[in-house]
Design a protein around this motif. Structure first.
Motif, PDB file in Angstrom:
ATOM      1  N   HIS A   1    -111.254 -55.177 -56.699  1.00  0.00           N
ATOM      2  CA  HIS A   1    -110.326 -54.130 -56.355  1.00  0.00           C
ATOM      3  C   HIS A   1    -110.678 -53.078 -55.254  1.00  0.00           C
ATOM      4  O   HIS A   1    -109.858 -52.736 -54.486  1.00  0.00           O
ATOM      5  CB  HIS A   1    -109.678 -53.528 -57.575  1.00  0.00           C
TER       6      HIS A   1
ATOM      7  N   SER B   1    -111.368 -54.368 -51.703  1.00  0.00           N
ATOM      8  CA  SER B   1    -110.077 -55.523 -51.344  1.00  0.00           C
ATOM      9  C   SER B   1    -109.780 -55.191 -49.742  1.00  0.00           C
ATOM     10  O   SER B   1    -109.369 -56.011 -49.148  1.00  0.00           O
ATOM     11  CB  SER B   1    -109.195 -55.391 -52.276  1.00  0.00           C
TER      12      SER B   1
ATOM     13  N   ARG C   1    -111.384 -47.858 -61.620  1.00  0.00           N
ATOM     14  CA  ARG C   1    -111.429 -48.217 -60.230  1.00  0.00           C
ATOM     15  C   ARG C   1    -110.993 -47.219 -59.333  1.00  0.00           C
ATOM     16  O   ARG C   1    -111.832 -46.924 -58.061  1.00  0.00           O
ATOM     17  CB  ARG C   1    -110.423 -49.508 -59.885  1.00  0.00           C
TER      18      ARG C   1
END
Length: 320
Positions: free
Chosen positions: A87, A90, A258
């Motif tokens: 994530h 990305s 994240r």
């Protein structure tokens, strides 16, 4: 990047940073369920902002070709390392990032010093390397399972009293060497609670498409939970330095972990402040010659420079 935005990022991650010299006890000092007052519905937008920042700074890092970044991710099984990498990274150019996972060392790796295999996967200048588990396995899993020292073919004096203290010093010196040579070392421990790990393990058993991620060895390692907590606490206390500090990220909520990871990595790149190379006078003359030649090739009825026609202000800045 505005100074205000950089300041807000620095303030956000500061509570996660392990102060060099501090004596850490994970259970006392860091809450795996913390989310800094944020709500999950805000998480997607914040992560998207972080990903955009990383993409911008990665391009500048590659263009400057002076610094490199090593991101070390440590966590217990099911801590979320793979998802965090997927994530957070990305939006970056995959050509500029290399991810390495370190499993049981091979026979060749065991024929070298314990840092050798990690040195083979360090970033180049302009690049980002991610260690999914890292050289810290040598003071974590090897400490919890000291019989693994026997496989490393060490001389007797290197396995004796003080081995962990010596390895902390060697790792700190190695990271100081890297930073002195332009390679930033970013160290993140994804701090997972025992109950959340149990929940994630059961999910892997409940969902057939996730069965492949589960191993009976994961449960065997879980039996050493308290030993790992002590090993992590010792590691954080001994190896969070001014040049390569540790950040302890609450990992029970994946979305928050994240966001934190993206912010820590963005903070590092902001601190490097990579710049696009300046074009010298001779090269600029060559660019102008090339521009004139390309503009003269424009088909009849089309603008000489289509980009400049669509973006006059941006093109004007570039010409100046």
């Amino acid at each position: 990047m505005s100074d205000e935005r950089a300041r807000r990022i620095a303030e956000f991650i500061e509570p996660l940073r392990v102060e060099p010299g501090a004596k850490v006890r994970l259970r006392r000092d860091f809450d795996p369920r913390d989310k800094a007052g944020l709500k999950k519905r805000d998480g997607a937008a914040l992560l998207r902002t972080g990903v955009e920042l990383l993409a911008e700074y990665q391009e500048r890092l590659a263009a400057q070709d002076t610094h490199g970044v090593l991101l070390c991710l440590q966590a217990l099984d099911a801590g979320g390392k793979d998802g965090t990498i997927r994530h957070v990274m990305s939006g970056v150019n995959p050509q500029g990032v290399r991810v390495s996972s370190f499993k049981v060392p091979s026979a060749e790796e065991l024929d070298h010093d314990y840092l050798w295999r990690y040195a083979q996967r360090l970033p180049e200048r302009g690049g980002i390397a991610i260690f999914n588990r890292s050289h810290y396995e040598e003071v974590l899993v090897v400490r919890v399972h000291p019989e693994l020292l026997l496989r490393q073919k060490l001389p007797d004096h290197a396995r004796g009293r003080g081995v962990w203290k010596r390895r902390y010093r060697e790792i700190n010196d190695w990271e100081r060497y890297l930073t002195d040579n332009g390679f930033k070392v970013v160290k993140i421990f994804l701090n997972l609670s025992k109950e959340e790990q149990r929940t994630r393990f059961l999910k892997r058993l409940d969902l057939p498409e996730k069965n492949w991620k589960f191993s009976a060895a994961d449960v065997r390692e879980r039996r050493h939970w308290d030993e790992y907590q002590r090993a992590f606490s010792h590691m954080l206390s001994a190896t969070s330095t001014a040049w390569a500090p540790w950040y302890v990220v609450p990992a029970d909520r994946k979305w928050f972990a994240r966001i934190c990871t993206a912010a820590i990595l963005a903070h590092t790149l902001i601190g490097i402040d990579p710049r696009y190379p300046e074009v010298g006078d001779a090269a600029r003359k060559d660019l102008l010659t090339a521009r004139r030649e390309l503009e003269q090739e424009a088909p009849e009825g089309l603008p000489a420079d289509p980009y400049a026609a669509r973006h006059p202000s941006a093109a004007g800045k570039k010409r100046r």
